[in-house]
Design a protein around this motif. Structure first.
Motif, PDB file in Angstrom:
ATOM      1  N   ILE A 184     -33.043  53.265  -7.934  1.00 38.87           N
ATOM      2  CA  ILE A 184     -33.993  54.377  -7.828  1.00 38.87           C
ATOM      3  C   ILE A 184     -34.086  54.722  -6.351  1.00 38.87           C
ATOM      4  N   GLY A 185     -34.039  55.995  -6.016  1.00 38.00           N
ATOM      5  CA  GLY A 185     -34.078  56.420  -4.621  1.00 38.00           C
ATOM      6  C   GLY A 185     -35.272  55.861  -3.882  1.00 38.00           C
ATOM      7  N   PRO A 186     -35.139  55.579  -2.593  1.00 35.99           N
ATOM      8  CA  PRO A 186     -36.233  54.959  -1.824  1.00 35.99           C
ATOM      9  C   PRO A 186     -37.494  55.810  -1.765  1.00 35.99           C
ATOM     10  N   HIS A 187     -37.357  57.135  -1.819  1.00 29.55           N
ATOM     11  CA  HIS A 187     -38.538  58.002  -1.780  1.00 29.55           C
ATOM     12  C   HIS A 187     -39.144  58.205  -3.164  1.00 29.55           C
ATOM     13  N   THR A 188     -38.404  57.864  -4.199  1.00 28.84           N
ATOM     14  CA  THR A 188     -38.866  58.083  -5.572  1.00 28.84           C
ATOM     15  C   THR A 188     -39.560  56.861  -6.139  1.00 28.84           C
ATOM     16  N   LEU A 314     -41.998  53.618 -14.985  1.00 32.84           N
ATOM     17  CA  LEU A 314     -43.116  52.847 -14.432  1.00 32.84           C
ATOM     18  C   LEU A 314     -42.803  52.340 -13.027  1.00 32.84           C
ATOM     19  N   SER A 315     -41.545  52.383 -12.624  1.00 31.98           N
ATOM     20  CA  SER A 315     -41.174  51.992 -11.262  1.00 31.98           C
ATOM     21  C   SER A 315     -41.245  53.168 -10.299  1.00 31.98           C
ATOM     22  N   TRP A 316     -41.473  54.375 -10.834  1.00 35.18           N
ATOM     23  CA  TRP A 316     -41.573  55.560  -9.987  1.00 35.18           C
ATOM     24  C   TRP A 316     -42.926  55.623  -9.299  1.00 35.18           C
ATOM     25  N   LYS A 317     -42.932  56.248  -8.147  1.00 29.54           N
ATOM     26  CA  LYS A 317     -44.187  56.434  -7.409  1.00 29.54           C
ATOM     27  C   LYS A 317     -45.108  57.399  -8.147  1.00 29.54           C
ATOM     28  N   HIS A 318     -44.532  58.471  -8.700  1.00 32.62           N
ATOM     29  CA  HIS A 318     -45.302  59.474  -9.435  1.00 32.62           C
ATOM     30  C   HIS A 318     -44.653  59.700 -10.793  1.00 32.62           C
ATOM     31  N   PHE A 319     -45.385  59.383 -11.852  1.00 31.42           N
ATOM     32  CA  PHE A 319     -44.892  59.526 -13.222  1.00 31.42           C
ATOM     33  C   PHE A 319     -44.670  61.010 -13.513  1.00 31.42           C
ATOM     34  N   PRO A 320     -43.505  61.398 -14.054  1.00 29.65           N
ATOM     35  CA  PRO A 320     -43.245  62.823 -14.335  1.00 29.65           C
ATOM     36  C   PRO A 320     -44.236  63.386 -15.343  1.00 29.65           C
ATOM     37  N   LYS A 321     -44.431  64.695 -15.269  1.00 35.26           N
ATOM     38  CA  LYS A 321     -45.354  65.366 -16.190  1.00 35.26           C
ATOM     39  C   LYS A 321     -44.717  65.580 -17.557  1.00 35.26           C
ATOM     40  N   VAL A 322     -43.439  65.946 -17.576  1.00 40.55           N
ATOM     41  CA  VAL A 322     -42.725  66.205 -18.828  1.00 40.55           C
ATOM     42  C   VAL A 322     -41.449  65.365 -18.835  1.00 40.55           C
ATOM     43  N   LYS A 382     -57.834  64.094 -11.131  1.00 38.55           N
ATOM     44  CA  LYS A 382     -57.821  62.758 -10.545  1.00 38.55           C
ATOM     45  C   LYS A 382     -56.486  62.093 -10.878  1.00 38.55           C
ATOM     46  N   ASP A 383     -55.827  61.512  -9.876  1.00 38.78           N
ATOM     47  CA  ASP A 383     -54.508  60.896 -10.025  1.00 38.78           C
ATOM     48  C   ASP A 383     -53.470  61.911 -10.505  1.00 38.78           C
ATOM     49  N   GLY A 384     -53.640  63.162 -10.102  1.00 34.80           N
ATOM     50  CA  GLY A 384     -52.708  64.205 -10.493  1.00 34.80           C
ATOM     51  C   GLY A 384     -51.392  64.109  -9.738  1.00 34.80           C
ATOM     52  N   HIS A 385     -50.371  64.708 -10.310  1.00 34.57           N
ATOM     53  CA  HIS A 385     -49.051  64.723  -9.687  1.00 34.57           C
ATOM     54  C   HIS A 385     -49.102  65.541  -8.402  1.00 34.57           C
ATOM     55  N   PRO A 386     -48.434  65.122  -7.329  1.00 35.94           N
ATOM     56  CA  PRO A 386     -48.537  65.841  -6.050  1.00 35.94           C
ATOM     57  C   PRO A 386     -47.989  67.261  -6.090  1.00 35.94           C
ATOM     58  N   HIS A 490     -42.238  66.488   0.562  1.00 32.68           N
ATOM     59  CA  HIS A 490     -41.913  66.150  -0.826  1.00 32.68           C
ATOM     60  C   HIS A 490     -40.417  66.173  -1.094  1.00 32.68           C
ATOM     61  N   GLY A 491     -39.600  66.412  -0.044  1.00 29.04           N
ATOM     62  CA  GLY A 491     -38.161  66.387  -0.210  1.00 29.04           C
ATOM     63  C   GLY A 491     -37.562  67.680  -0.707  1.00 29.04           C
TER      64      GLY A 491
END
Length: 644
Positions: A184-188, A314-322, A382-386, A490-491
């Motif tokens: 998994i990419g270092p930023h992801t 679950l290893s991602w920094k931000h869980f995808p929305k879809v 709250k805890d929304g995707h960036p 955000h890349g």
């Protein structure tokens, strides 16, 4: 000093010598390993030119094995190369010592895309008897240090050039449940500690109590995959497998497959079937963005299940929305079983699965809007995707698997129910990736586990780079040469500055209009301001400019549906506009391309200098931008095929 073989370009030089030194204290050998002269020293016996290494890298991107490249050169140049396997190891040695960042992200979607597509390349495998994989330690909790694992793999590759032939390599990384990590990419990724819980697949399947939440979708998908593969075997092979598993081997192929499928609830039988069907690893699972750039890859040791993708997510920094997957129900159930409520609301469905909602969705009479996919929620949850500000998570089926489920409620997982995704999300981008990668199986599948995963990760890395470079070239065609492009936090690619009539990232058209009035006559914003290529979007309030009475009258006449649709209304250059062309103006997103072309022709004549900023969203389908001529929003949802 030692005689070696040097491969420089298409020429092979024999009898070359190199110098080396040894430490006076410990005896460590120092050898020549400089690249300044354009050569790469593998093992003091084989030296490759960097030109050949780069040519091999490009050949792999076109699905050509290294052995094929060597055969072509040998036949053409009438030369004889060293052992092809040693040349392969020399090339891998070159890649292992190259400073790759393996970012694995898309310049359009950023480090944490809001929408992802997932699938398995089940034919990409390496030989690995299942019985030889040791059980994990009792204290293993499913977490693996990703850097330690991949550094160990690189160390094995590098050590092959340092350890003499015939001597056992102490740095070999064998497949194991507790020391086997995805990439998994270092930023992801959330951290260097990532999940790999494949050892849980060895556990006995749970007996459900009849409720939806009892089925986590893990073992079921394993057995379904194996049953599908059993059908592809020959009758003699299925019959022999029945004998090994103690199953009656009389009857037709269908009867044999059904008996084995019923017996696979027993873990011993399951393992025997798995080894017969695959005889190797369980393929590799990937997560991509809608652009087709790979974000995560996991090399499975056992048959695929939703567990593999949940490990990655679950290893991602931000869980995808879809999350788009061919077994979305199993993905949502398994994820919620491990982390309750992560796919919510409605277990990742788009609507509450009431009979009325199911009926309307089946008839195509209901839609679920996700405006935050284009314009972030303000204020954010709250805890929304960036990138979206939303905290909701949905699991949807890809287009080819929407009708697979017998559960009528699964109609609420269709992509076309979401207007923001319809026609804009290519849910088959992973299949398109696999159609190319499948051409590598003939040489990748015969390699050792370490070679397989190292080379595959490297091939995907260069594949990602090529796709990102293509997108950058497309952007550069429409961005003025004096405007720099760079990545934001955000890349995603942004412009280093924008004209005074441009739009501020994430703000509505009304807010921009008010800001433009306040700053009327003032200087342009400094070069430090950014204009995002991805959030040039408008709010409905942007249509707030009131029309004059004469304009209202003309508009009413143009949109009058009682008139003949073929009646001629206007002519721009050689293009004739009719009532039918203008009727598309009543929709929120889709505008007839003829209307847009005519508008741009008028603008081009009146103010050609502004055209470069109007064309900015050509490669960003479905996004909005302000017209610098009339300050009104323009939508241009061009398909990828229309980019030229």
């Amino acid at each position: 000093m030692q005689a070696i073989t040097m491969i420089f370009g298409w020429t092979v030089f024999l009898g070359i010598s190199t110098y080396r030194k040894s430490c006076l204290n410990c005896g460590m050998i120092y050898r020549y390993q400089e690249w300044e002269e354009g050569i790469h020293n593998f093992d003091d016996h084989i030296i490759l030119s960097l030109h050949l290494c780069l040519m091999i890298r490009n050949a792999l991107q076109t699905h050509t094995a290294i052995s094929k490249v060597i055969e072509i050169i040998e036949t053409t140049e009438k030369v004889s190369f060293p052992n092809k396997e040693r040349v392969l190891q020399a090339y891998l040695h070159f890649e292992a010592l190259t400073n790759h960042d393996y970012t694995y992200s898309c310049v359009s979607c950023g480090y944490s895309p809001a929408v992802v597509v997932m699938d398995l390349h089940k034919k990409g495998v390496f030989s690995m008897p299942l019985s030889e994989i040791p059980s994990p330690p009792d204290n293993y909790d499913g977490h693996v240090d990703i850097n330690n694992f991949w550094e160990a793999v690189a160390t094995e590759i590098i050590s092959r050039g340092l350890i003499p032939c015939g001597r056992k390599n102490p740095f070999v990384v064998p497949p194991s449940y507790h020391h086997w990590a995805p990439w998994i990419g270092p930023h992801t990724r959330r951290s260097n500690s990532v999940l790999n819980t494949e050892f849980e697949k060895m556990q006995s399947p749970k007996i459900p109590n009849g409720g939806e939440n009892d089925d986590d979708g893990d073992d079921k998908i394993n057995e379904e995959r194996l049953t599908d593969e059993l059908v592809n075997l020959k009758v003699q092979e299925v019959r022999a497998l029945c004998k090994q598993c103690g199953v009656d081997d009389k009857g037709s192929k269908v009867d044999l497959v059904m008996r084995l499928s019923e017996k696979m609830s027993d873990r011993v039988t399951y393992n025997k079937v798995f080894e017969k069907v695959w005889g190797a690893s369980g393929g590799w699972a990937v997560i991509t963005c809608p652009c087709g750039v790979v974000y995560s890859v996991k090399f499975n040791l056992r048959a695929e299940s939703p567990r593999d993708f949940v490990d990655l997510l679950l290893s991602w920094k931000h869980f995808p929305k879809v999350s788009v997957y061919d077994y979305a129900r199993g993905l949502a159930l398994h994820a919620n079983h491990r982390q309750p409520g992560i796919f919510a609301p409605f277990q990742g469905r788009l609507l509450d699965p009431t009979p009325e909602n199911v009926k309307q969705a089946s008839e195509g009479k209901v839609h679920v809007n996700m405006p935050w996919l284009k314009l972030p929620k303000m204020p954010a949850d709250k805890d929304g995707h960036p990138l979206t500000g939303s905290s909701q998570h949905f699991a949807l089926n890809d287009v080819f698997h929407q009708g697979n489920s017998k559960d009528q409620r699964e109609v609420l997982r269709k992509l076309e129910l979401v207007p923001e995704l319809t026609g804009l999300i290519n849910s088959q981008c992973v299949e398109q990736l696999f159609s190319g990668m499948r051409k590598n199986n003939y040489f990748l599948n015969v390699t050792t586990p370490s070679t397989h995963i190292f080379l595959q990760r490297n091939i995907l890395h260069h594949y990602n780079i090529a796709r990102n470079q293509k997108m950058k070239r497309q952007y550069s065609k429409i961005v003025p040469p004096d405007v720099a492009m760079q990545c934001d936090s955000h890349g995603r690619i942004v412009l280093a500055h924008s004209p005074s009539a441009g739009m501020t990232t994430g703000s509505s058209v009304k807010e921009q209009a008010e800001s433009q009035e306040l700053n009327d006559g003032s200087e342009q914003r400094p070069h430090g301001d950014f204009t995002s290529l991805h959030k040039l979007s408008a709010h409905k309030a942007g249509w707030g400019q009131e029309l004059q009475d004469s304009q209202e009258q003309v508009l009413s006449q143009v949109l009058d549906e009682t008139k003949s649709p073929t009646q001629h209304l206007a002519m721009v250059n050689n293009i004739i506009l009719t009532h039918f062309d203008f009727w598309s103006l009543g929709l929120e997103r889709d505008i007839d391309g003829t209307i847009l072309n005519c508008c741009l022709k008028v603008i081009e004549k009146d103010n050609a200098a502004s055209l470069q900023w109007i064309l900015l969203p050509v490669f960003i389908p479905g996004h909005w931008i302000l017209c610098t001529h009339c300050s009104q929003p323009i939508s241009w949802p061009l398909d990828e095929a229309c980019n030229e």
